[in-house]
Design a protein around this motif. Structure first.
Motif, mmCIF file in Angstrom:
data_model
loop_
_atom_site.group_PDB
_atom_site.id
_atom_site.type_symbol
_atom_site.label_atom_id
_atom_site.label_comp_id
_atom_site.label_asym_id
_atom_site.label_seq_id
_atom_site.Cartn_x
_atom_site.Cartn_y
_atom_site.Cartn_z
ATOM 1 N N THR A 177 0.677 -1.242 0.076
ATOM 2 C CA THR A 177 -0.041 0.133 -0.075
ATOM 3 C C THR A 177 0.875 1.510 0.155
ATOM 4 O O THR A 177 0.363 2.216 -0.091
ATOM 5 N N ASP A 178 2.168 1.073 -0.004
ATOM 6 C CA ASP A 178 3.068 2.197 -0.145
ATOM 7 C C ASP A 178 3.149 2.737 -1.481
ATOM 8 O O ASP A 178 3.713 1.858 -2.470
ATOM 9 N N PRO A 179 2.745 3.858 -1.974
ATOM 10 C CA PRO A 179 2.868 4.310 -3.405
ATOM 11 C C PRO A 179 4.334 4.193 -3.838
ATOM 12 O O PRO A 179 4.380 3.992 -5.013
ATOM 13 N N ALA A 180 5.333 4.454 -3.211
ATOM 14 C CA ALA A 180 6.884 4.296 -3.497
ATOM 15 C C ALA A 180 7.045 3.144 -3.636
ATOM 16 O O ALA A 180 7.967 2.678 -4.481
ATOM 17 N N ASP A 181 7.088 2.306 -2.603
ATOM 18 C CA ASP A 181 7.617 0.838 -2.382
ATOM 19 C C ASP A 181 6.629 -0.234 -3.127
ATOM 20 O O ASP A 181 6.898 -1.230 -3.102
ATOM 21 N N CYS A 182 5.500 -0.005 -3.771
ATOM 22 C CA CYS A 182 4.663 -0.746 -3.980
ATOM 23 C C CYS A 182 5.212 -1.655 -4.881
ATOM 24 O O CYS A 182 5.853 -1.409 -5.917
ATOM 25 N N GLY A 183 4.629 -3.117 -4.843
ATOM 26 C CA GLY A 183 5.171 -3.942 -5.555
ATOM 27 C C GLY A 183 4.620 -5.330 -4.839
ATOM 28 O O GLY A 183 3.852 -5.462 -3.956
ATOM 29 N N PRO A 184 5.386 -6.322 -5.493
ATOM 30 C CA PRO A 184 4.803 -7.784 -5.027
ATOM 31 C C PRO A 184 5.546 -8.089 -3.705
ATOM 32 O O PRO A 184 6.585 -7.821 -3.346
ATOM 33 N N VAL A 185 4.846 -8.929 -2.765
ATOM 34 C CA VAL A 185 5.391 -9.467 -1.721
ATOM 35 C C VAL A 185 5.260 -11.079 -1.626
ATOM 36 O O VAL A 185 4.366 -11.593 -2.141
ATOM 37 N N CYS A 186 6.557 -11.558 -1.156
ATOM 38 C CA CYS A 186 6.560 -13.092 -0.936
ATOM 39 C C CYS A 186 6.529 -13.517 0.311
ATOM 40 O O CYS A 186 7.705 -13.072 1.029
ATOM 41 N N LEU A 187 5.749 -14.277 1.016
ATOM 42 C CA LEU A 187 5.849 -14.789 2.549
ATOM 43 C C LEU A 187 6.216 -16.342 2.259
ATOM 44 O O LEU A 187 5.043 -16.972 1.857
ATOM 45 N N ALA A 188 7.259 -16.816 2.503
ATOM 46 C CA ALA A 188 7.591 -18.220 2.355
ATOM 47 C C ALA A 188 7.047 -18.919 3.631
ATOM 48 O O ALA A 188 7.732 -18.286 4.742
ATOM 49 N N PHE A 189 6.234 -19.719 3.692
ATOM 50 C CA PHE A 189 5.668 -20.008 4.850
ATOM 51 C C PHE A 189 5.796 -21.553 5.095
ATOM 52 O O PHE A 189 5.285 -22.367 4.553
ATOM 53 N N CYS A 190 6.777 -21.778 5.983
ATOM 54 C CA CYS A 190 7.250 -23.230 6.077
ATOM 55 C C CYS A 190 6.092 -23.950 6.464
ATOM 56 O O CYS A 190 4.966 -23.474 7.337
ATOM 57 N N GLN A 191 5.991 -25.183 5.923
ATOM 58 C CA GLN A 191 4.830 -25.966 6.113
ATOM 59 C C GLN A 191 4.279 -26.585 7.320
ATOM 60 O O GLN A 191 3.212 -26.797 7.754
ATOM 61 N N ASP A 192 5.424 -26.947 8.247
ATOM 62 C CA ASP A 192 5.158 -27.283 9.642
ATOM 63 C C ASP A 192 4.665 -26.098 10.454
ATOM 64 O O ASP A 192 3.715 -26.213 11.293
ATOM 65 N N VAL A 193 5.159 -24.671 10.156
ATOM 66 C CA VAL A 193 4.788 -23.687 10.770
ATOM 67 C C VAL A 193 3.355 -23.209 10.689
ATOM 68 O O VAL A 193 2.573 -22.820 11.294
ATOM 69 N N GLN A 194 2.788 -23.466 9.294
ATOM 70 C CA GLN A 194 1.485 -23.298 9.207
ATOM 71 C C GLN A 194 0.568 -24.041 9.887
ATOM 72 O O GLN A 194 -0.490 -23.276 10.480
ATOM 73 N N ALA A 195 0.881 -25.101 10.584
ATOM 74 C CA ALA A 195 -0.012 -25.922 11.379
ATOM 75 C C ALA A 195 0.133 -25.548 13.032
ATOM 76 O O ALA A 195 -0.602 -26.470 13.517
ATOM 77 N N GLU A 196 1.214 -25.145 13.228
ATOM 78 C CA GLU A 196 1.749 -24.950 14.652
ATOM 79 C C GLU A 196 0.807 -23.758 15.127
ATOM 80 O O GLU A 196 0.102 -23.009 14.603
ATOM 81 N N ALA A 197 0.292 -24.183 16.690
ATOM 82 C CA ALA A 197 -0.651 -23.220 17.165
ATOM 83 C C ALA A 197 0.192 -22.138 18.100
ATOM 84 O O ALA A 197 1.316 -22.438 18.411
ATOM 85 N N CYS A 198 -0.400 -20.834 18.393
ATOM 86 C CA CYS A 198 0.223 -19.895 19.037
ATOM 87 C C CYS A 198 -1.002 -19.237 19.575
ATOM 88 O O CYS A 198 -2.207 -19.241 19.076
ATOM 89 N N ASP A 199 -0.809 -18.537 20.770
ATOM 90 C CA ASP A 199 -1.627 -17.599 21.346
ATOM 91 C C ASP A 199 -1.481 -16.384 20.900
ATOM 92 O O ASP A 199 -0.370 -15.620 21.191
ATOM 93 N N TYR A 200 -2.376 -16.072 20.217
ATOM 94 C CA TYR A 200 -2.067 -14.405 19.469
ATOM 95 C C TYR A 200 -3.040 -13.494 20.236
ATOM 96 O O TYR A 200 -4.023 -13.788 20.615
#
Length: 616
Positions: A177-200
């Protein structure tokens, strides 16, 4: 999506938390910034991200596509059509699924467009290594296939712990959403971490509005530009995509009309000003109009607004031929504002142009060459006119454009990406305001079909006409099936010249022999007879073949009442260019060897390259 909840925290998997957070990131207009997620599931995202997307349902919709790259193309076209006000995400499995999206990430990066890549990654705990599709670096244990995204995204993060999303997600949206830096973002999401639980923290999931800021220019930079404009005798404005993203199109049109300054539009900026505007002189550079390039050659002051000054725009820096020429660049990012020794003004295009306008007072320049503009329109009408019926002569690309132009309305959007048509459309298509969508920052073959779907999803009120050659169609056509399934109607005009006609002409212009571009010049045992009508129909589209130009016009009109994509195939000849406008382009010619044709090409290249003038 269930989670144990206290007053201050809620227990979720990292993937559940990510989708819940994305679903409440809002625009100023009250809509989701991330409209939804394109998904092809595999190991690495099906168990974590897939379960989370199913659980959140319509609060963050999921759409199935056919190919990771083309899903991303649809998301990019969506973001471009919304002028970067909304975006979409794309998720993939690890390995081939992620790598399929790298090309699309580069496309978004070059075009400064937001898209969120949610890539499955290897196990953070490394217990089952090497997992299926894992890339192993013999010298670096932290590397995965997703490292390939690093050069082609604006922000990259690898999520190796569930609490990482607390920082990674806001950084991702900040970038998008930054007009100067605007562009694509990659979040590489480790597959075991996707399934881990956390108190948010519960507060993390409170709705948040992302405002697209308008950076103010430095007053000293504005004053310098105002003084330079006042000293000019024959200025010209080069309007780029930044004009549209900053919503500066109406102001620019009024500014140019009141001050009598010709406007030339880049591929990304075309359509910011309607072709009928008296100061719209068409396009500059390699695929430039005759009147536009004449205005650029005569200009002693070039005002770039939201443009990268790509080589096609500048004719590889031979278009702006006036020896007294000065260059100013208004751009939201300093990187673009200071290119090629320009007098840079860093700021939002609309805000900056408004301040320059106010400071200029009654400054006005001499009459623009209205006759050159009228003559150009007459030339366009001539080369795009319907040909006489001749069963032995195929129509040109220019004549196909003319057919679509004659039946177009103020609601029509012409779109394309690669091959002959981008250059032909830039120089010949008379775009109504907002009636043009070209991916020419990366000129990626295969963008067209998916891109047309993305435009229509972003603005269902538009009639989207997708120009695509047989070469690009063969590269990537599978999202046609997706558009059929989702009932997204648009019209594809598929020009079949039996090969890569554009590059074949370039090959010859550079002194080369016809080789490996047209099927007739390739090492094949039999010439192909591809039935594009049957192919498109097999995916559920309404598909037919036009007999000639008149038939093409009638079939496009008939397509307007359908709720599925229409594919209209027409055979074209591959020899002719546009027959109008144009300029030299720096494509290196072999320095030694070859027959007489190469010697002539070298002489032409040497003469033109000697005219290049990059710096002020």
């Amino acid at each position: 999506m269930d989670g144990s909840e206290t007053m201050d925290t809620i227990r979720l998997t990292a993937a559940q938390a990510m989708m819940r957070w994305l679903s409440v990131q809002m625009t100023e207009e009250g809509t989701r910034f991330i409209e939804g997620v394109w998904a092809i599931f595999g190991h690495g995202n099906v168990a974590g991200i897939g379960e989370a997307l199913h659980g959140i349902g319509d609060s963050l919709p999921t759409w199935r596509g056919q190919n990771e790259q083309t899903m991303a193309h649809a998301a990019i076209a969506y973001a471009k059509t919304t002028r970067r006000r909304r975006a979409q995400a794309v998720t993939s499995s690890i390995g081939p699924g992620s790598l399929n999206m790298v090309t699309a990430a580069a496309l978004a990066h070059v075009n400064r467009l937001p898209v969120l890549f949610l890539c499955g990654d290897v196990f953070a705990n490394r217990r089952p290594d090497p997992v299926l599709q894992q890339i192993e670096d013999f010298d670096d244990g932290t590397v995965s296939a997703n490292d390939c995204f690093k050069p082609v995204v604006r922000y990259f993060d690898r999520i190796t712990r569930p609490e990482h999303i607390l920082t990674a997600l806001p950084r991702a949206l900040r970038t998008m959403t930054d007009p100067a830096d605007c562009g694509p973002v990659c979040l590489a999401f480790c597959q075991d971490v996707q399934a881990e639980a956390c108190d948010y923290p519960v507060a993390f999931f409170e709705p948040r509005v992302w405002r697209i800021r308008r950076p103010e220019p430095d007053p000293v930079e504005v004053a310098a530009v105002v003084a330079a404009i006042r000293a000019a005798k024959a200025p010209v404005i080069v309007a780029g995509g930044g004009v549209l993203y900053a919503q500066a199109d109406d102001l620019l049109a009024d500014f140019a009309a009141r001050r009598n300054i010709p406007i030339v539009e880049t591929q990304a900026g075309k359509g910011a000003t309607g072709f009928e505007h008296p100061m719209n002189f068409g396009s500059p550079g390699v695929t430039g109009s005759a009147c536009g390039n004449a205005a650029c050659a005569a200009a002693d002051f070039v005002i770039g607004v939201g443009t990268r000054f790509q080589d096609f725009t500048t004719g590889s820096w031979t278009v702006f031929a006036n020896p007294d020429r000065r260059l100013v660049s208004i751009n939201v990012h300093g990187y673009d504002a200071c290119k090629h020794g320009a007098l840079g003004v860093v700021g939002d295009a609309r805000v900056t142009l408004g301040k320059i306008d106010a400071a200029l007072g009654e400054t006005r320049f001499g009459a623009a060459d209205a006759k050159a503009r009228t003559d150009w329109h007459a030339t366009v009408a001539k080369v795009t006119a319907a040909p006489a019926r001749d069963a032995n002569k195929l129509p040109s690309d220019a004549q196909v454009i003319g057919a679509v132009q004659r039946i177009a309305t103020g609601n029509t959007v012409a779109m394309c990406a690669a091959g002959t048509m981008p250059g032909a459309l830039q120089v010949l298509w008379q775009a109504a305001k907002g009636g043009y969508h070209m991916e020419y920052g990366f000129s990626c073959m295969g963008y067209e079909v998916a891109g047309a779907m993305g435009i229509k999803l972003a603005d269902p009120s538009k009639e989207v006409i997708c120009f695509v050659g047989d070469g690009s169609y063969m590269m990537a056509n599978s999202e046609l099936a997706t558009a059929v399934m989702r009932r997204v109607p648009f019209t594809i005009v598929l020009t079949d010249n039996r090969g890569y006609g554009c590059i074949n002409r370039l090959q010859q212009a550079c002194g080369g022999a016809e080789f490996n571009n047209m099927y007739k010049d390739s090492a094949v045992a039999a010439q192909p007879e591809i039935d594009f009508v049957a192919h498109a129909a097999s995916m559920g589209a309404h598909a037919e073949k036009a007999r000639d130009i008149a038939d093409l016009e009638a079939r496009i009109i008939a397509a307007r009442g359908r709720d599925i994509p229409s594919v209209i195939v027409i055979d074209t000849e591959a020899v002719s260019g546009t027959g109008a406008g144009g300029h030299w382009w720096d494509v290196a010619v072999p320095a030694v060897g070859g027959p007489e044709r190469l010697e002539k090409a070298r002489a032409t290249y040497a003469a033109n390259s000697a005219r290049q003038r990059v710096f002020n």
